[in-house]
Write a protein that holds these residues in place. Structure first.
Motif, PDB file in Angstrom:
ATOM      1  N   UNK A 399       0.825  -1.206   0.000  1.00 40.41           N
ATOM      2  CA  UNK A 399       0.000   0.000   0.000  1.00 40.41           C
ATOM      3  C   UNK A 399       0.862   1.260   0.000  1.00 40.41           C
ATOM      4  N   UNK A 400       1.924   1.266   0.806  1.00 40.07           N
ATOM      5  CA  UNK A 400       2.790   2.442   0.882  1.00 40.07           C
ATOM      6  C   UNK A 400       3.528   2.650  -0.434  1.00 40.07           C
ATOM      7  N   UNK A 401       4.112   1.580  -0.991  1.00 38.76           N
ATOM      8  CA  UNK A 401       4.856   1.715  -2.254  1.00 38.76           C
ATOM      9  C   UNK A 401       3.943   2.181  -3.383  1.00 38.76           C
ATOM     10  N   UNK A 402       2.771   1.571  -3.488  1.00 40.29           N
ATOM     11  CA  UNK A 402       1.841   1.966  -4.539  1.00 40.29           C
ATOM     12  C   UNK A 402       1.318   3.378  -4.304  1.00 40.29           C
ATOM     13  N   UNK A 403       1.084   3.752  -3.035  1.00 36.01           N
ATOM     14  CA  UNK A 403       0.604   5.102  -2.738  1.00 36.01           C
ATOM     15  C   UNK A 403       1.627   6.168  -3.098  1.00 36.01           C
ATOM     16  N   UNK A 404       2.907   5.931  -2.803  1.00 35.33           N
ATOM     17  CA  UNK A 404       3.937   6.894  -3.179  1.00 35.33           C
ATOM     18  C   UNK A 404       4.008   7.054  -4.694  1.00 35.33           C
ATOM     19  N   UNK A 405       3.902   5.940  -5.415  1.00 31.81           N
ATOM     20  CA  UNK A 405       3.937   6.042  -6.878  1.00 31.81           C
ATOM     21  C   UNK A 405       2.718   6.791  -7.394  1.00 31.81           C
ATOM     22  N   UNK A 406       1.548   6.481  -6.861  1.00 29.03           N
ATOM     23  CA  UNK A 406       0.323   7.108  -7.353  1.00 29.03           C
ATOM     24  C   UNK A 406       0.296   8.598  -7.025  1.00 29.03           C
ATOM     25  N   UNK A 407       0.924   8.994  -5.926  1.00 31.34           N
ATOM     26  CA  UNK A 407       0.960  10.414  -5.564  1.00 31.34           C
ATOM     27  C   UNK A 407       1.807  11.231  -6.533  1.00 31.34           C
ATOM     28  N   UNK A 408       2.715  10.587  -7.240  1.00 34.60           N
ATOM     29  CA  UNK A 408       3.540  11.297  -8.215  1.00 34.60           C
ATOM     30  C   UNK A 408       2.871  11.420  -9.582  1.00 34.60           C
ATOM     31  N   UNK A 409       1.686  10.829  -9.751  1.00 31.32           N
ATOM     32  CA  UNK A 409       0.983  10.868 -11.036  1.00 31.32           C
ATOM     33  C   UNK A 409      -0.017  12.012 -11.056  1.00 31.32           C
ATOM     34  N   UNK A 410      -0.624  12.229 -12.247  1.00 32.66           N
ATOM     35  CA  UNK A 410      -1.661  13.249 -12.417  1.00 32.66           C
ATOM     36  C   UNK A 410      -3.004  12.624 -12.057  1.00 32.66           C
ATOM     37  N   UNK A 411      -3.616  13.064 -10.945  1.00 36.89           N
ATOM     38  CA  UNK A 411      -4.833  12.434 -10.440  1.00 36.89           C
ATOM     39  C   UNK A 411      -6.033  12.650 -11.370  1.00 36.89           C
TER      40      UNK A 411
END
Length: 583
Positions: A399-411
């Protein structure tokens, strides 16, 4: 270590957790376990014993297909990178193919050299013979405290004098055969096909165990189990040194490029993923088949394990790839930290897998690599709490690894990123689902929510068996010396008075035993090993210690009947029956 035999006398005094009763780890055990479980195709101790089946051969052929598909797709992808001018990706992809293969081939060839090296003047591998007077011949090793003694009146198994010309001719033929085998094995391992050879040899030995007579059939089945153990350990090492990093690398490249994935990288990642899941399930199946104190893993359970590890490792690897595509340096720090924590956790658990301290440390380091991707049981006892803790940690990390990656994307516009996050979550959920299916419905000990069977066959059914994990044992402090009437087969103790002898140990209430009506195998030679038996999920010592394995095979082949194995019982300081003394 010491291995001794005194016929029925040895069978009369098995310790509570030392017996390996010639079972799946020996020549006749899988058949006894299957007979206790009600398998119609296998009989008990008095019947034909274990039998190599068609599905066993199909399983090995499928393992070969997985092996070739994994290696071929990686080499094909490396060649594609080279032709496209992407030399960095070509070098990394080829490195993860060649380096692990070289390590595994060197280990496999080292095993072959040790197994095929024969002591000068010995009739078999590292075995010498000497007479023992009226007690029958004694076969013992030169460098290990292992001895084998036949019952009085057995035929002489020592070397017989031959004519000089025939003896010289046989020596020349033997040298020629050995030279051909050495050249063939050298060529096979240079071509990086050592595991392929071992897979094919497993099939050959299994088929020989079907076609040969009773005595040779058991011998070939025993050797087939040894070969299966070797190739499963080699494959486990190779897949987590090659397929696991290859999977993360190719997934990272796919995520970094974006868009529709190319065919070759997708095939390579799929083959690596299937190889990891298949190797883990196959390892567990062979390990359970090799131990007589555990019920064998069915093929339905093995398939459930494949699906469990397939989806769990897929979620884990995809989370790694997503994070590594953005935070390369931090990903490396995370992997090293996770490996150190898991390795310390394994070492703190005090595993008992190898025969020496340094080998145990190396094994713990390899298990730390496995724990980066999936669960791997290394400690005897109830593993639910440890496994629950591990998967809670994995869920949090994913969850943490995927969340950090997703936070760097355009929501607002990147819908593709949301799909990848859902894939990670759903894949992990499917892995947990198939894990629950395995433990609740397909576990060898029975359904988790229904009536369970004990971890091993009861003493009435097996004759010699270690206790289940939660059995209550009451080992005797000392063993009485066997009388002459008892050696001749006269009833003892309560049997003389007409009362049945109570079992050596009892299973806790709530776990019904499976009644089996068959005669116990209390006759024949017993190889006694002066070592405490390793507890599951470790391999038995005669699968790990190649010197002990070679000695057992020589003694088993020279015996007119298949011997049973018996380890030293914990709690019995010294056993002084009718066995000869060894140093």
């Amino acid at each position: 270590m010491a291995a001794k035999s005194d016929g029925a006398v040895a069978a009369a005094g098995p310790g509570p957790e030392g017996a390996a009763g010639g079972a799946r780890g020996g020549a006749g055990g899988r058949g006894e376990a299957a007979a206790a479980a009600g398998d119609p195709g296998v009989t008990g101790a008095g019947g034909p014993g274990p039998r190599y089946e068609l599905r066993d051969c199909c399983w090995v052929l499928c393992a070969l297909l997985v092996f070739f598909s994994d290696g071929a797709t990686d080499l094909w992808l490396a060649a594609s990178y080279y032709l496209q001018g992407q030399r960095t990706y070509f070098g990394l992809t080829l490195l993860f193919v060649i380096l692990p293969s070289l390590v595994v081939q060197l280990l496999s060839f080292r095993w072959f050299v040790y197994d095929y090296t024969e002591t000068a003047g010995a009739p078999g591998p590292a075995v010498s013979t000497k007479g023992s007077g009226a007690g029958g011949p004694v076969i013992s090793t030169k460098d290990s405290a292992v001895a084998f003694r036949t019952k009085e009146g057995s035929p002489d198994l020592g070397p017989r004098p031959e004519p000089s010309s025939a003896s010289a001719y046989r020596r020349r033929c033997r040298r020629c055969r050995r030279l051909c085998v050495w050249l063939l094995q050298t060529l096979v391992h240079v071509l990086q096909l050592g595991q392929v050879w071992r897979y094919l040899r497993t099939v050959y030995l299994g088929l020989q165990s079907r076609w040969r007579g009773e005595r040779l059939r058991r011998h070939f089945y025993w050797r087939m189990l040894f070969e299966s153990a070797d190739v499963s350990m080699l494959r486990l090492l190779e897949t987590f040194l090659r397929s696991a990093p290859q999977l993360v690398l190719q997934l990272s490249l796919l995520v970094h490029r974006g868009g529709a994935p190319d065919l070759l990288p997708a095939l390579s990642t799929s083959a690596s993923l299937v190889s990891l899941a298949w190797t883990l399930a196959s390892y567990q199946k062979v390990l359970r088949d090799s131990r007589d104190d555990k019920r064998p893993l069915s093929y339905k359970g093995a398939v459930a394990q494949v699906l469990w590890h397939l989806f769990a490792i897929a979620a884990r690897s995809l989370a790694f790839a997503l994070f590594a595509s953005v935070y390369k340096l931090y990903f490396g720090i995370f992997i090293v930290a996770h490996w150190c924590v898991m390795t310390f956790w394994v070492i703190q658990g005090e595993t008992d897998f190898c025969m020496s301290k340094w080998e145990e440390i190396i094994y713990n380091m390899v298990v730390g690599i496995i724990y980066i991707f999936c669960w791997f049981n290394v400690k005897e006892g109830r593993s639910r709490r440890r496994m629950t803790l591990y998967y809670c940690i994995v869920l949090l990390e994913n969850a943490v690894l995927t969340g950090f990656w997703y936070s760097s994307r355009n929501f607002s516009t990147d819908f593709h990123s949301l799909i990848l996050v859902c894939v990670v979550a759903s894949s992990f959920a499917l892995g947990i689902f198939f894990m629950c299916v395995y433990y609740c419905l397909l576990h060898p000990n029975g359904p988790l929510l229904g009536p369970q069977m004990p971890g091993c066959i009861c003493p009435e059914a097996r004759g010699t068996c270690g206790p289940p994990a939660d059995a209550v044992t009451s080992p005797p402090r000392s063993l009485p010396r066997t009388t002459g009437a008892e050696r001749d087969g006269a009833p003892m103790g309560g049997e003389r008075a007409g009362t049945p002898t109570p079992p050596v140990f009892q299973v806790r209430p709530g776990l019904p035993l499976t009644p089996v009506a068959r005669t116990l195998r209390t006759e024949g030679p017993v190889i006694r090993i002066d070592l405490p038996r390793k507890k599951y999920p470790a391999w038995d010592a005669h699968f790990i210690d190649r010197r002990l394995r070679k000695t057992i095979l020589a003694l088993e082949y020279s015996s007119p009947t298949t011997p049973r194995l018996q380890y030293r019982s914990i709690g019995i300081p010294q056993e002084l029956l009718e066995y000869e003394t060894t140093v």
